[in-house]
Design a protein around this motif. Structure first.
Motif, short mmCIF file in Angstrom:
data_model
loop_
_atom_site.label_atom_id
_atom_site.label_comp_id
_atom_site.label_asym_id
_atom_site.label_seq_id
_atom_site.Cartn_x
_atom_site.Cartn_y
_atom_site.Cartn_z
N SER A 1 42.56 34.58 48.30
CA SER A 1 43.39 34.78 46.68
C SER A 1 44.42 35.71 46.19
N SER A 2 44.29 36.59 47.11
CA SER A 2 44.43 38.84 47.05
C SER A 2 45.83 38.60 47.63
N ALA A 3 46.08 37.94 48.80
CA ALA A 3 47.10 37.48 49.55
C ALA A 3 48.83 36.34 49.74
N LEU A 4 47.45 35.55 48.85
CA LEU A 4 48.68 34.22 48.59
C LEU A 4 49.24 34.31 47.33
N SER A 5 48.35 35.19 46.14
CA SER A 5 49.16 35.31 44.76
C SER A 5 50.75 36.20 44.09
N ALA A 6 51.27 35.81 43.16
CA ALA A 6 52.40 36.19 42.44
C ALA A 6 51.98 37.78 42.95
N ALA A 7 50.85 38.51 43.08
CA ALA A 7 50.83 40.59 43.23
C ALA A 7 51.88 41.06 41.67
N SER A 8 51.06 40.78 41.25
CA SER A 8 52.09 41.81 39.46
C SER A 8 50.83 42.24 38.62
N ILE A 9 50.96 43.21 37.99
CA ILE A 9 50.35 44.17 37.28
C ILE A 9 51.13 43.99 35.27
N ARG A 10 50.29 44.06 34.72
CA ARG A 10 50.42 43.92 32.94
C ARG A 10 49.09 44.60 32.30
N GLN A 11 50.39 45.12 31.08
CA GLN A 11 49.79 45.26 30.29
C GLN A 11 49.28 44.27 29.02
N GLN A 12 50.45 43.23 29.28
CA GLN A 12 50.43 42.50 27.74
C GLN A 12 49.17 41.51 27.76
N PHE A 13 47.81 41.97 27.15
CA PHE A 13 46.92 40.63 26.75
C PHE A 13 46.45 41.12 25.67
N SER A 14 46.11 40.35 25.41
CA SER A 14 45.65 40.02 23.57
C SER A 14 43.79 40.77 23.82
N THR A 15 43.31 40.91 24.85
CA THR A 15 41.82 42.20 24.63
C THR A 15 41.87 42.80 24.81
N PRO A 16 41.25 44.30 24.40
CA PRO A 16 41.20 45.57 24.39
C PRO A 16 40.84 45.66 26.31
N LEU A 17 39.91 44.97 26.76
CA LEU A 17 39.32 45.49 27.93
C LEU A 17 39.91 45.18 28.71
N SER A 18 40.94 44.59 28.59
CA SER A 18 41.69 43.13 29.96
C SER A 18 42.70 43.95 30.15
N ILE A 19 43.54 45.20 29.01
CA ILE A 19 44.45 46.05 28.49
C ILE A 19 43.91 47.05 28.83
N GLU A 20 43.26 47.49 29.33
CA GLU A 20 42.26 48.81 29.44
C GLU A 20 42.11 49.23 31.24
N MET A 21 41.58 47.94 31.55
CA MET A 21 41.40 48.03 32.91
C MET A 21 42.54 47.85 33.71
N SER A 22 43.80 46.73 33.00
CA SER A 22 45.23 47.00 33.83
C SER A 22 45.60 48.90 34.11
N LEU A 23 45.80 48.65 32.77
CA LEU A 23 46.20 50.68 32.83
C LEU A 23 44.94 51.71 33.71
N TYR A 24 44.21 51.52 33.55
CA TYR A 24 43.53 52.30 35.29
C TYR A 24 44.48 51.94 36.42
N GLY A 25 44.48 50.11 36.48
CA GLY A 25 45.01 49.13 37.86
C GLY A 25 46.35 50.11 38.08
N ILE A 26 47.41 50.96 36.87
CA ILE A 26 48.69 50.05 37.42
C ILE A 26 48.90 52.28 37.84
N GLU A 27 47.68 52.83 37.14
CA GLU A 27 47.34 54.61 37.45
C GLU A 27 46.89 54.24 38.59
N PHE A 28 45.46 53.45 39.31
CA PHE A 28 45.42 53.39 40.55
C PHE A 28 46.50 53.15 41.85
N LEU A 29 47.59 51.96 40.97
CA LEU A 29 48.10 51.52 41.98
C LEU A 29 49.51 52.04 42.15
#
Length: 390
Positions: A43-71
């Motif tokens: 799945s890692s290699a075949l996905s559309a490979a994108s990142i967003r913060q536009q979720f509706s749950t706090p934890l998903s937003i916070e996970m992606s905020l760290y994700g963009i910092e990492f990237l």
């Protein structure tokens, strides 16, 4: 602390876990068993490979905020002997569109995202048309656009960079297929592969992606994660759109730039979304009947589209609530799950790797509490409601 950790699956989740474990404590032995080191079906290699913060749950937003910092800092984080990897991160933003019936939800989500620090702008219909003049706004009332921290990147490059860095830090990668988890009471004692090799473990981590359910069953555990095929189409068009985000239509159809072309897709209807469909059979009818008409309506210049290339990959789809299942199983003391990301694995991989490593090394989450994603909610049928499932 556990001295021997076996990770089943070496995609972005498994490799992120291996990286953070070895980075945090080089005394821990980490073995990653990955049956396909080419990642041809991952799945890692075949996905559309994108990142967003536009979720509706706090934890998903916070996970992606760290994700963009990492990237953003991946070159420094995953450097090996002076060579810095690049994943071609392009922060082009997401653009979620809403009709009048969806505007209240969009505004509610935007309020949460802004409160947590995401750089999202809410646009009314007039502002949408002014900022994106190629967009048909006739049936829209609002849109939410990621000014920064959202976009797309090279997913295969991320997996390879994490894998190579984990190896450089001392993680062992084994090209083999796990065939058995040997359980004694409340513990998995060792893991056996198709070649007959056996690996003793203090902790076993299931990071097997779309095949996680099979691995879980080896320990007598029912995991509600199934392989759901998602088809992606690379299309060319004479359209001249200028700066273009990853657009999410109210129907769920999406597209984004990919070089001089575009990639697009959508989730099939539930009745056309069975498990384990073959990846070499792309759903061309989905493009003809759903995607193309929607794109031509939303972007009139897209009436002229040509499919240049297409492929399919698997979502590791959590049928309970389309959110990840992360953490120990309550009945198996040394078995950790990191599964069911339902299309969010690449962007949530860094936060998952960090969190799982903390759970193993410290017995608790230290930075970001991922406890609400635990297995208990599966057993108690307590789904997490995410309104922005794409």
């Amino acid at each position: 602390m556990s001295s021997k950790v076996v990770v089943v699956g070496g995609g972005v989740i498994g490799s992120s876990i291996a990286y953070f474990l070895r980075l945090s404590d080089p005394s821990v032995s980490v073995t990653v068993i990955e049956r396909d080191p080419t990642y041809a079906r991952s799945s890692s290699a075949l996905s559309a490979a994108s990142i967003r913060q536009q979720f509706s749950t706090p934890l998903s937003i916070e996970m992606s905020l760290y994700g963009i910092e990492f990237l953003r800092t991946i070159g420094e984080r995953l450097e090996i002997d002076g060579t810095k990897p690049s994943i071609d991160l392009h922060e082009g933003g997401y653009l979620f569109l809403a009709t009048p019936s969806g505007e209240a939800t969009l505004r509610e989500n935007h309020s949460l995202q802004k409160r947590l620090g995401a750089d999202i702008t809410l646009l009314d219909r007039t502002a949408l048309g002014a900022r994106f003049p190629w967009l048909n706004t006739d049936d829209l009332s609002a849109g939410a656009f990621g000014e920064s921290g959202e976009g797309w990147f090279d997913g295969y490059g991320l997996v390879q960079a994490l894998r190579k860095k984990a190896q450089a830090l001392g993680a062992r990668y084994v090209a083999d297929d796990v065939t058995a988890l040997h359980r004694e009471g409340r513990r998995v004692t060792h893991v056996t592969t198709a070649s007959g090799e056996t690996f003793a473990c203090d902790v076993v981590v299931n990071a097997a992606g779309a095949w996680a359910r099979r691995v879980a069953s080896m320990a007598g555990i029912e995991l509600p994660v199934y392989a759901r095929r998602r088809s992606i189409f690379n299309v060319s068009s004479p359209a001249k759109l200028g700066p273009c985000p990853l657009l999410i239509d109210p129907t769920g159809v999406y597209f984004r730039p990919e070089g001089t072309s575009y990639i697009c897709g959508t989730s099939p209807s539930p009745e056309n979304d069975p498990d384990d469909l073959p990846l070499d059979e792309v759903d061309h009818a989905l493009f003809d009947d759903v995607i193309w008409p929607t794109l031509a309506h939303r972007v009139p210049q897209f009436e002229a589209l040509r499919v240049e290339h297409c492929w399919s990959g698997y979502y590791e789809y959590n049928v309970l609530d389309q959110n990840a299942i992360i953490g120990y199983h309550p009945d198996v003391d040394n078995c950790i799950f990191a599964n069911g990301f339902s299309g969010h694995g690449l962007q949530q991989g860094p936060a998952t790797g960090r969190g799982v490593s903390e759970l193993i090394l410290h017995g608790r989450y230290v930075t970001l509490d991922l406890g609400s994603l635990g297995f208990d909610r599966v057993l108690e049928n307590r789904p997490i409601v995410e309104k922005n499932v794409v």
